[in-house]
Write a protein that holds these residues in place. Structure first.
Motif, PDB file in Angstrom:
ATOM      1  N   TYR A 257       0.824  -1.214   0.000  1.00  0.00           N
ATOM      2  CA  TYR A 257       0.000   0.000   0.000  1.00  0.00           C
ATOM      3  C   TYR A 257       0.861   1.269   0.000  1.00  0.00           C
ATOM      4  O   TYR A 257       0.485   2.287  -0.583  1.00  0.00           O
ATOM      5  CB  TYR A 257      -0.939  -0.004   1.201  1.00  0.00           C
ATOM      6  N   ARG A 258       2.036   1.220   0.625  1.00  0.00           N
ATOM      7  CA  ARG A 258       2.921   2.380   0.620  1.00  0.00           C
ATOM      8  C   ARG A 258       3.354   2.692  -0.825  1.00  0.00           C
ATOM      9  O   ARG A 258       3.335   3.850  -1.248  1.00  0.00           O
ATOM     10  CB  ARG A 258       4.140   2.090   1.497  1.00  0.00           C
ATOM     11  N   MET A 259       3.747   1.662  -1.565  1.00  0.00           N
ATOM     12  CA  MET A 259       4.160   1.890  -2.953  1.00  0.00           C
ATOM     13  C   MET A 259       2.983   2.341  -3.802  1.00  0.00           C
ATOM     14  O   MET A 259       3.114   3.249  -4.640  1.00  0.00           O
ATOM     15  CB  MET A 259       4.762   0.604  -3.540  1.00  0.00           C
ATOM     16  N   MET A 264       0.218   6.586  -7.111  1.00  0.00           N
ATOM     17  CA  MET A 264      -1.002   7.295  -7.485  1.00  0.00           C
ATOM     18  C   MET A 264      -0.921   8.785  -7.156  1.00  0.00           C
ATOM     19  O   MET A 264      -1.404   9.627  -7.927  1.00  0.00           O
ATOM     20  CB  MET A 264      -2.207   6.656  -6.798  1.00  0.00           C
ATOM     21  N   VAL A 265      -0.301   9.132  -6.035  1.00  0.00           N
ATOM     22  CA  VAL A 265      -0.148  10.551  -5.696  1.00  0.00           C
ATOM     23  C   VAL A 265       0.745  11.241  -6.714  1.00  0.00           C
ATOM     24  O   VAL A 265       0.455  12.346  -7.183  1.00  0.00           O
ATOM     25  CB  VAL A 265       0.427  10.706  -4.267  1.00  0.00           C
ATOM     26  N   ALA A 266       1.840  10.595  -7.091  1.00  0.00           N
ATOM     27  CA  ALA A 266       2.751  11.190  -8.068  1.00  0.00           C
ATOM     28  C   ALA A 266       2.084  11.320  -9.431  1.00  0.00           C
ATOM     29  O   ALA A 266       2.269  12.321 -10.136  1.00  0.00           O
ATOM     30  CB  ALA A 266       4.018  10.348  -8.179  1.00  0.00           C
ATOM     31  N   ALA A 267       1.311  10.312  -9.821  1.00  0.00           N
ATOM     32  CA  ALA A 267       0.622  10.376 -11.109  1.00  0.00           C
ATOM     33  C   ALA A 267      -0.361  11.530 -11.142  1.00  0.00           C
ATOM     34  O   ALA A 267      -0.439  12.286 -12.122  1.00  0.00           O
ATOM     35  CB  ALA A 267      -0.095   9.054 -11.382  1.00  0.00           C
ATOM     36  N   ARG A 268      -1.115  11.676 -10.069  1.00  0.00           N
ATOM     37  CA  ARG A 268      -2.092  12.756  -9.998  1.00  0.00           C
ATOM     38  C   ARG A 268      -1.392  14.118 -10.075  1.00  0.00           C
ATOM     39  O   ARG A 268      -1.830  15.024 -10.790  1.00  0.00           O
ATOM     40  CB  ARG A 268      -2.893  12.645  -8.696  1.00  0.00           C
ATOM     41  N   VAL A 289      10.238   7.336 -12.568  1.00  0.00           N
ATOM     42  CA  VAL A 289      11.671   7.117 -12.389  1.00  0.00           C
ATOM     43  C   VAL A 289      12.107   7.560 -11.000  1.00  0.00           C
ATOM     44  O   VAL A 289      12.842   6.847 -10.299  1.00  0.00           O
ATOM     45  CB  VAL A 289      12.472   7.871 -13.475  1.00  0.00           C
ATOM     46  N   ASP A 290      11.662   8.733 -10.593  1.00  0.00           N
ATOM     47  CA  ASP A 290      12.020   9.252  -9.262  1.00  0.00           C
ATOM     48  C   ASP A 290      11.574   8.303  -8.160  1.00  0.00           C
ATOM     49  O   ASP A 290      12.328   7.997  -7.222  1.00  0.00           O
ATOM     50  CB  ASP A 290      11.381  10.625  -9.038  1.00  0.00           C
ATOM     51  N   ILE A 291      10.339   7.833  -8.260  1.00  0.00           N
ATOM     52  CA  ILE A 291       9.795   6.958  -7.214  1.00  0.00           C
ATOM     53  C   ILE A 291      10.551   5.637  -7.154  1.00  0.00           C
ATOM     54  O   ILE A 291      10.908   5.151  -6.077  1.00  0.00           O
ATOM     55  CB  ILE A 291       8.292   6.706  -7.450  1.00  0.00           C
ATOM     56  N   VAL A 292      10.803   5.033  -8.312  1.00  0.00           N
ATOM     57  CA  VAL A 292      11.493   3.744  -8.327  1.00  0.00           C
ATOM     58  C   VAL A 292      12.903   3.876  -7.754  1.00  0.00           C
ATOM     59  O   VAL A 292      13.360   3.016  -6.991  1.00  0.00           O
ATOM     60  CB  VAL A 292      11.531   3.177  -9.757  1.00  0.00           C
ATOM     61  N   LEU A 293      13.601   4.945  -8.097  1.00  0.00           N
ATOM     62  CA  LEU A 293      14.949   5.137  -7.574  1.00  0.00           C
ATOM     63  C   LEU A 293      14.937   5.339  -6.055  1.00  0.00           C
ATOM     64  O   LEU A 293      15.914   5.021  -5.377  1.00  0.00           O
ATOM     65  CB  LEU A 293      15.614   6.335  -8.254  1.00  0.00           C
ATOM     66  N   ARG A 294      13.845   5.843  -5.524  1.00  0.00           N
ATOM     67  CA  ARG A 294      13.746   6.046  -4.074  1.00  0.00           C
ATOM     68  C   ARG A 294      13.083   4.869  -3.365  1.00  0.00           C
ATOM     69  O   ARG A 294      13.045   4.849  -2.135  1.00  0.00           O
ATOM     70  CB  ARG A 294      12.940   7.318  -3.778  1.00  0.00           C
ATOM     71  N   GLU A 296      13.300   1.185  -4.251  1.00  0.00           N
ATOM     72  CA  GLU A 296      13.645  -0.085  -4.891  1.00  0.00           C
ATOM     73  C   GLU A 296      13.057  -1.270  -4.146  1.00  0.00           C
ATOM     74  O   GLU A 296      12.509  -2.202  -4.750  1.00  0.00           O
ATOM     75  CB  GLU A 296      15.161  -0.227  -4.992  1.00  0.00           C
ATOM     76  N   ASP A 297      13.175  -1.259  -2.824  1.00  0.00           N
ATOM     77  CA  ASP A 297      12.648  -2.381  -2.051  1.00  0.00           C
ATOM     78  C   ASP A 297      11.132  -2.460  -2.135  1.00  0.00           C
ATOM     79  O   ASP A 297      10.552  -3.545  -2.285  1.00  0.00           O
ATOM     80  CB  ASP A 297      13.085  -2.265  -0.589  1.00  0.00           C
ATOM     81  N   LEU A 298      10.472  -1.307  -2.056  1.00  0.00           N
ATOM     82  CA  LEU A 298       9.013  -1.295  -2.171  1.00  0.00           C
ATOM     83  C   LEU A 298       8.562  -1.792  -3.534  1.00  0.00           C
ATOM     84  O   LEU A 298       7.578  -2.522  -3.646  1.00  0.00           O
ATOM     85  CB  LEU A 298       8.485   0.117  -1.928  1.00  0.00           C
ATOM     86  N   LEU A 299       9.278  -1.407  -4.586  1.00  0.00           N
ATOM     87  CA  LEU A 299       8.916  -1.879  -5.928  1.00  0.00           C
ATOM     88  C   LEU A 299       9.034  -3.392  -6.014  1.00  0.00           C
ATOM     89  O   LEU A 299       8.170  -4.059  -6.591  1.00  0.00           O
ATOM     90  CB  LEU A 299       9.813  -1.228  -6.983  1.00  0.00           C
ATOM     91  N   GLY A 300      10.114  -3.941  -5.448  1.00  0.00           N
ATOM     92  CA  GLY A 300      10.276  -5.392  -5.485  1.00  0.00           C
ATOM     93  C   GLY A 300       9.118  -6.117  -4.846  1.00  0.00           C
ATOM     94  O   GLY A 300       8.654  -7.144  -5.341  1.00  0.00           O
ATOM     95  N   VAL A 301       8.614  -5.584  -3.736  1.00  0.00           N
ATOM     96  CA  VAL A 301       7.459  -6.182  -3.065  1.00  0.00           C
ATOM     97  C   VAL A 301       6.194  -5.966  -3.888  1.00  0.00           C
ATOM     98  O   VAL A 301       5.399  -6.887  -4.100  1.00  0.00           O
ATOM     99  CB  VAL A 301       7.297  -5.585  -1.653  1.00  0.00           C
TER     100      VAL A 301
END
Length: 391
Positions: A257-259, A264-268, A289-294, A296-301
């Motif tokens: 849910y954090r990711m 969604m906030v960034a997209a909006r 790109v910004d979110i994924v670079l910050r 990485e662990d959340l994206l993997g989950v």
């Protein structure tokens, strides 16, 4: 008595590859593989020592096939074009093989991981040589980046179920790949940190636990992490974790849910702050790109462990994932109105996969201008897709 088929091992490998793609390593049992191949569980053990051995064979045989296709293409006229055509066909025919190593390779033993890395590096080297032969002015560094991104375009087909008629799919995927290979690396000066900034606040114990859990889930997989492991990583006793989270499943859901919230906030924000659709699309890419670079662990989950969630949480996070992709698709089709919805989704997944893969590639992730480079590469794919409208 009927004789045993000579290709039984290949049948088991094919069945396992598709199951691993759809359900992940832990979501598949030896009996599942046997049933998909039309045999009993014990029959699998005539060919493999266990599930890990099946996965190793799936990945190594897949890379061998990729290598064979590469060697054959390099022997033809116009090797780079032949490579793109041949690997596009392979990716569409065997979409379960072309990218399994990206998310499932961590489940192999160290020896098999080393084999895959070595063979992968050899294949990448062939691609870099072919690209630099076609574009002599291109530096090795830039050629490497473009080839990594191109391989991610091919691998992206394993991350979704979108399909179009086979020949159209192959041509379209090839067009996306050519769009990357013909592009330039967008460079930007690294942004220097400010001389002073407000000291970061001390994270709460709950945040420390969530960070520790997501890192371990990404590195080992959800099922191979215990509450004691999480507590140890955060510097507290395992039982103390329960003061903050009801269990491992709650930690996994919180990470997902954090990711989802960040995306969604960034997209909006990117869409609402833009003056035109093309500007919104670029902003959306940059925000991802910004979110994924910050994260990485959340994206993997978020991308790799959703199947482990309880039904309610899994369905909700899958809904969010689809809604996020739909934002990209809608914007892309607004910018390129002649692009059909299935092709738009294929294009968007290719752009997202470039970011996901390259941020997890150590040689690439350390580059100082990575945000601008990844944004440019993703935009190159979206531009290439938008230009291939149906006539």
């Amino acid at each position: 008595m009927a004789s045993r088929p000579r290709n039984r091992k290949e049948q088991l490998t094919d069945a396992a590859a598709e199951l691993f793609r759809r359900h992940g390593y832990h979501g598949v049992s030896v009996n599942d593989i046997a049933a998909a191949a039309g045999v009993t569980g014990p029959a699998v053990y005539r060919h493999f020592r266990g599930k890990q051995d099946v996965l190793a064979h799936v990945l190594l045989s897949g890379i061998d096939r990729f290598g064979l296709v590469t060697d054959q293409a390099l022997a033809r006229d116009e090797p780079l074009n032949s490579l793109v055509e041949a690997v596009s066909a392979l990716s569409v025919e065997r979409r379960e093989v072309t990218a399994l190593w990206r998310w499932q390779g961590r489940h192999l033993d160290k020896a098999d991981q080393t084999k895959i890395r070595k063979r992968g590096a050899e294949l990448l080297g062939h691609w870099i040589s072919a690209l630099r032969d076609a574009r002599p002015a291109l530096s090795y560094d830039h050629a490497e980046m473009l080839c990594w991104a191109t391989l991610s375009v091919f691998g992206s087909v394993a991350d979704h179920h979108v399909t179009v008629p086979r020949r159209r799919f192959e041509q379209f995927l090839g067009g996306l790949a050519h769009g990357v290979l013909a592009g330039e690396i967008v460079t930007a000066e690294p942004v220097a940190p400010p001389a002073w900034k407000r000291p970061a606040s001390v994270p709460s114990r709950r945040e420390e636990l969530l960070a520790a859990a997501t890192k371990l889930f990404r590195e080992r997989g959800y099922r191979d992490v215990s509450m004691e492991d999480i507590g140890a990583a955060a510097g507290i006793a395992g039982p103390s974790v329960y003061r903050h989270f009801g269990g491992k499943a709650e930690l996994l859901a919180a990470a997902g849910y954090r990711m989802a919230d960040r995306l969604m906030v960034a997209a909006r924000g990117a869409i609402e702050s833009a003056c035109a659709p093309d500007q919104a699309l670029t902003g959306l890419v940059r925000s991802y790109v910004d979110i994924v670079l910050r994260s990485e662990d959340l994206l993997g989950v978020f991308a790799g462990e959703v199947a482990e969630l309880a039904d309610r949480d899994r369905k909700e996070l899958v809904r969010v994932q689809r809604a996020y992709v739909a934002e990209w698709v809608t914007l892309l089709r607004t910018v390129a109105p002649g692009l059909a919805e299935p092709e738009a989704r294929i294009t968007v997944h290719a752009a997202l996969t470039i970011v996901n893969d390259l941020t997890r590639t150590p040689r690439i992730a350390a580059r100082p201008g990575l945000v601008a480079e990844l944004t440019g590469l993703s935009m190159a794919v979206l531009t290439a897709g938008g230009s291939m409208t149906r006539g």
